[in-house]
Design a protein around this motif. Structure first.
Motif, PDB file in Angstrom:
ATOM      1  N   GLY A 190      48.717   5.125  78.042  1.00 50.19           N
ATOM      2  CA  GLY A 190      48.442   6.479  77.596  1.00 50.19           C
ATOM      3  C   GLY A 190      46.974   6.867  77.718  1.00 50.19           C
ATOM      4  O   GLY A 190      46.423   7.565  76.873  1.00 50.19           O
ATOM      5  N   ILE A 191      46.333   6.396  78.785  1.00 46.81           N
ATOM      6  CA  ILE A 191      44.910   6.708  79.009  1.00 46.81           C
ATOM      7  C   ILE A 191      44.819   7.706  80.163  1.00 46.81           C
ATOM      8  O   ILE A 191      45.304   7.439  81.272  1.00 46.81           O
ATOM      9  CB  ILE A 191      44.123   5.424  79.326  1.00 46.81           C
ATOM     10  N   SER A 192      44.179   8.846  79.897  1.00 49.59           N
ATOM     11  CA  SER A 192      44.218   9.905  80.904  1.00 49.59           C
ATOM     12  C   SER A 192      43.115   9.734  81.946  1.00 49.59           C
ATOM     13  O   SER A 192      43.292  10.096  83.095  1.00 49.59           O
ATOM     14  CB  SER A 192      44.096  11.273  80.232  1.00 49.59           C
ATOM     15  N   ASP A 193      41.969   9.175  81.558  1.00 49.87           N
ATOM     16  CA  ASP A 193      40.874   9.036  82.525  1.00 49.87           C
ATOM     17  C   ASP A 193      40.387   7.586  82.562  1.00 49.87           C
ATOM     18  O   ASP A 193      39.460   7.190  81.850  1.00 49.87           O
ATOM     19  CB  ASP A 193      39.731   9.986  82.155  1.00 49.87           C
ATOM     20  N   ALA A 194      41.012   6.792  83.417  1.00 47.96           N
ATOM     21  CA  ALA A 194      40.697   5.359  83.479  1.00 47.96           C
ATOM     22  C   ALA A 194      39.258   5.127  83.918  1.00 47.96           C
ATOM     23  O   ALA A 194      38.549   4.269  83.386  1.00 47.96           O
ATOM     24  CB  ALA A 194      41.668   4.658  84.428  1.00 47.96           C
ATOM     25  N   LYS A 195      38.802   5.918  84.909  1.00 50.00           N
ATOM     26  CA  LYS A 195      37.448   5.717  85.432  1.00 50.00           C
ATOM     27  C   LYS A 195      36.389   5.974  84.370  1.00 50.00           C
ATOM     28  O   LYS A 195      35.363   5.280  84.312  1.00 50.00           O
ATOM     29  CB  LYS A 195      37.202   6.617  86.642  1.00 50.00           C
ATOM     30  N   ALA A 196      36.628   6.987  83.538  1.00 50.93           N
ATOM     31  CA  ALA A 196      35.664   7.280  82.466  1.00 50.93           C
ATOM     32  C   ALA A 196      35.577   6.112  81.487  1.00 50.93           C
ATOM     33  O   ALA A 196      34.480   5.722  81.049  1.00 50.93           O
ATOM     34  CB  ALA A 196      36.070   8.559  81.727  1.00 50.93           C
ATOM     35  N   LEU A 197      36.715   5.531  81.166  1.00 51.21           N
ATOM     36  CA  LEU A 197      36.710   4.352  80.297  1.00 51.21           C
ATOM     37  C   LEU A 197      35.972   3.198  80.975  1.00 51.21           C
ATOM     38  O   LEU A 197      35.232   2.438  80.330  1.00 51.21           O
ATOM     39  CB  LEU A 197      38.155   3.951  79.951  1.00 51.21           C
ATOM     40  N   GLY A 198      36.146   3.101  82.292  1.00 48.75           N
ATOM     41  CA  GLY A 198      35.421   2.082  83.050  1.00 48.75           C
ATOM     42  C   GLY A 198      33.916   2.258  82.948  1.00 48.75           C
ATOM     43  O   GLY A 198      33.170   1.293  82.749  1.00 48.75           O
ATOM     44  N   MET A 199      33.450   3.490  83.060  1.00 46.94           N
ATOM     45  CA  MET A 199      32.002   3.755  82.959  1.00 46.94           C
ATOM     46  C   MET A 199      31.488   3.409  81.559  1.00 46.94           C
ATOM     47  O   MET A 199      30.399   2.848  81.414  1.00 46.94           O
ATOM     48  CB  MET A 199      31.709   5.231  83.285  1.00 46.94           C
ATOM     49  N   GLU A 200      32.276   3.740  80.549  1.00 46.15           N
ATOM     50  CA  GLU A 200      31.904   3.409  79.174  1.00 46.15           C
ATOM     51  C   GLU A 200      31.747   1.887  79.023  1.00 46.15           C
ATOM     52  O   GLU A 200      30.802   1.389  78.399  1.00 46.15           O
ATOM     53  CB  GLU A 200      33.007   3.933  78.236  1.00 46.15           C
ATOM     54  N   MET A 201      32.652   1.171  79.647  1.00 48.34           N
ATOM     55  CA  MET A 201      32.646  -0.295  79.591  1.00 48.34           C
ATOM     56  C   MET A 201      31.413  -0.858  80.293  1.00 48.34           C
ATOM     57  O   MET A 201      30.759  -1.781  79.811  1.00 48.34           O
ATOM     58  CB  MET A 201      33.926  -0.764  80.286  1.00 48.34           C
ATOM     59  N   PHE A 202      31.070  -0.271  81.448  1.00 46.12           N
ATOM     60  CA  PHE A 202      29.882  -0.751  82.170  1.00 46.12           C
ATOM     61  C   PHE A 202      28.585  -0.385  81.437  1.00 46.12           C
ATOM     62  O   PHE A 202      27.573  -1.068  81.588  1.00 46.12           O
ATOM     63  CB  PHE A 202      29.883  -0.258  83.624  1.00 46.12           C
ATOM     64  N   ALA A 203      28.622   0.690  80.673  1.00 49.35           N
ATOM     65  CA  ALA A 203      27.449   1.022  79.860  1.00 49.35           C
ATOM     66  C   ALA A 203      27.237  -0.058  78.796  1.00 49.35           C
ATOM     67  O   ALA A 203      26.103  -0.499  78.541  1.00 49.35           O
ATOM     68  CB  ALA A 203      27.636   2.402  79.209  1.00 49.35           C
ATOM     69  N   VAL A 204      28.325  -0.513  78.192  1.00 50.72           N
ATOM     70  CA  VAL A 204      28.243  -1.620  77.221  1.00 50.72           C
ATOM     71  C   VAL A 204      27.677  -2.867  77.902  1.00 50.72           C
ATOM     72  O   VAL A 204      26.812  -3.562  77.378  1.00 50.72           O
ATOM     73  CB  VAL A 204      29.640  -1.924  76.634  1.00 50.72           C
ATOM     74  N   LYS A 205      28.178  -3.120  79.114  1.00 47.62           N
ATOM     75  CA  LYS A 205      27.761  -4.291  79.885  1.00 47.62           C
ATOM     76  C   LYS A 205      26.273  -4.223  80.247  1.00 47.62           C
ATOM     77  O   LYS A 205      25.608  -5.251  80.391  1.00 47.62           O
ATOM     78  CB  LYS A 205      28.600  -4.314  81.164  1.00 47.62           C
TER      79      LYS A 205
END
Lengths: 306, 306
Positions: free
Chosen positions: B171-186
């Motif tokens: 139920g995630i509408s924008d996978a790429k945006a979540l990916g960017m959020e994850m790389f920001a954490v990284k």
């Protein structure tokens, strides 16, 4: 330049039929692939090829610079001698994981089932490719051979279901009867040179630094070997010396009595005691219920040599 | 006694999420399996676990006498130290085939795709098991991480389709945006002890007898390392000496510029020249377009050390 699909040395029916079946699958998927063989074929395999209208795969032992799919083995010693100079694109196998390594990612399908062709059937299903009638027949025979018509302890529900599905595709009403016909061909050992018999289904293993060769002959009745035992012993002793092997074993498997007589020539006098809890008598031992080299003979031996 | 699913040392998100996803699958199929980890988790992985409501898998480094599924590696050096005393039930991986061997048949799923979780999704489909929402989310994030949000040359159509399917389940509408959020954490490396940074995503390889350690840090902007270079060099030199390694490489990967700066401490002065055709300047070299250790860094290095 096509890729190749190749089974192990002294090819058996599974090695040949899985190379043929995989090649058709990969070619259909747009990757031209040709089946190859590393050696001469057994009467059983020739029977299958003849029955379903296949030519023998190309005899080819060098694959330097080529792309290959390895079927029915993952031990370097059982594969092409120049395997290091080939690019391994995939491995489809049902044995323990051997010592082949690669320098690039690849496709591997290994399952603890009775036959490589059962896995190839899964691949056809996965890629949604229809299996031609004659390929289904050859695959089915390979499974009947490897599972000793479902009697081997290596046989799984997946193998039985796969034979049923392939028989339907191939239009064969009695798969077991065809299996018995095939084993009758396999049992016709008289008149064959002894060395050819010993090498008919022979595999070398590197067991913790010890080279161990294990041959197997599956027949409907062991009595056929009664007058050959001394010649068989002499030949496996020769084979041990020629190959500088630690041990050579020859399994004479009675598929009706469901057990194997093992002939042993080894550097370890207590080899069968340590591995199987049975003392040798005159270099021989009867192993009741033992039908499978892979599942019942190799693992305890490998462990006992650790 | 349950079986375990375990990824490689210095676990990354793929190792952890695939262990969790595989354990659920196997348990659902009737074979109780528990995810384990061989070391501490990175901020990125902790972010994923927190996001989808998972506890950290059990920290467990000894598996003697137990049944294990190996995920995301097939090199002995990357797995549990007592792997020889465990029973390997299966391997699910997307790297080159390493030197793990077994004494019994097993289940292996290896595919040349960008992430182990893409293969685990194939397994769910094969076994016809529904993926729970939170597991789908974690699997999706692991794929976005391993493929650097589809930018890595290791990324395949199968990975992209798999993320789409998993996003829908989760139920995630924008996978790429979540990916960017994850790389920001990284990318938040400031304040982390240097050794922790170097080891955050570090793998040892046995390359033709040479022990080679390769670390990688993927960030949104390399400038973050500007004031740390000397400390990083000092630490990888220490790491080389401590582990008696032939070479230690640290890849500082800029996922927006799509390339990596490689810091090198090696016994071979001409290592990068021979492997990548680039001369070192002050122990560093910029490798344009290089995002993948597995596909772009390891194979040419392994070949050059043959």
């Amino acid at each position: 330049m096509p890729n190749y699909a190749v089974g192990h040395k002294t090819p058996d029916s599974d090695s040949i039929c899985s190379a043929i079946a995989l090649s058709y699958l990969k070619t259909t998927l747009g990757e031209e692939t040709v089946p190859a063989r590393l050696g001469e074929l057994s009467p059983e395999t020739l029977f299958i090829l003849d029955k379903f209208g296949f030519e023998q795969p190309e005899l080819k032992t060098s694959f330097a610079g080529e792309g290959i799919y390895i079927v029915d083995h993952s031990d370097r010693i059982q594969g092409p001698d120049d395997i290091d100079e080939a690019t391994i694109l995939g491995i489809i196998d049902h044995h323990k994981l051997g010592d082949i390594t690669t320098s690039t990612p690849l496709e591997i399908w290994v399952r603890p089932v009775g036959c490589t062709n059962t896995i190839i059937k899964m691949m056809y299903d996965f890629y949604d490719v229809e299996i031609p009638k004659n390929i289904a027949g050859a695959m089915m025979c390979a499974i009947l051979s490897d599972t000793v018509i479902f009697k081997s302890p290596t046989c799984t529900t997946a193998d039985i279901k796969c034979v049923e599905a392939l028989a339907e595709i191939a239009g064969i009403s009695d798969a077991k009867a065809l299996g018995m016909e095939m084993f009758a061909v396999k049992s016709a050992v008289l008149g064959t040179p002894i060395r050819d018999l010993v090498l008919r289904d022979f595999k070398d293993f590197n067991m913790h630094g010890n080279l161990v060769g294990i041959g197997q002959l599956e027949v409907l009745d062991l009595a056929i070997f009664d007058d050959m035992k001394l010649e068989l012993f002499a030949d496996i002793a020769k084979l041990k010396a020629e190959g500088n092997r630690h041990t050579v074993l020859l399994l004479l498997t009675d598929i009706m009595k469901e057990g194997s007589e093992m002939l042993v020539i080894s550097d370890n006098a207590d080899l069968t005691e340590k591995a199987y809890g049975k003392t040798l008598v005159d270099g021989k031992v009867w192993l009741d219920g033992v039908l499978s080299r892979k599942k019942q003979v190799v693992p305890p031996l490998q462990d006992s040599l650790a």
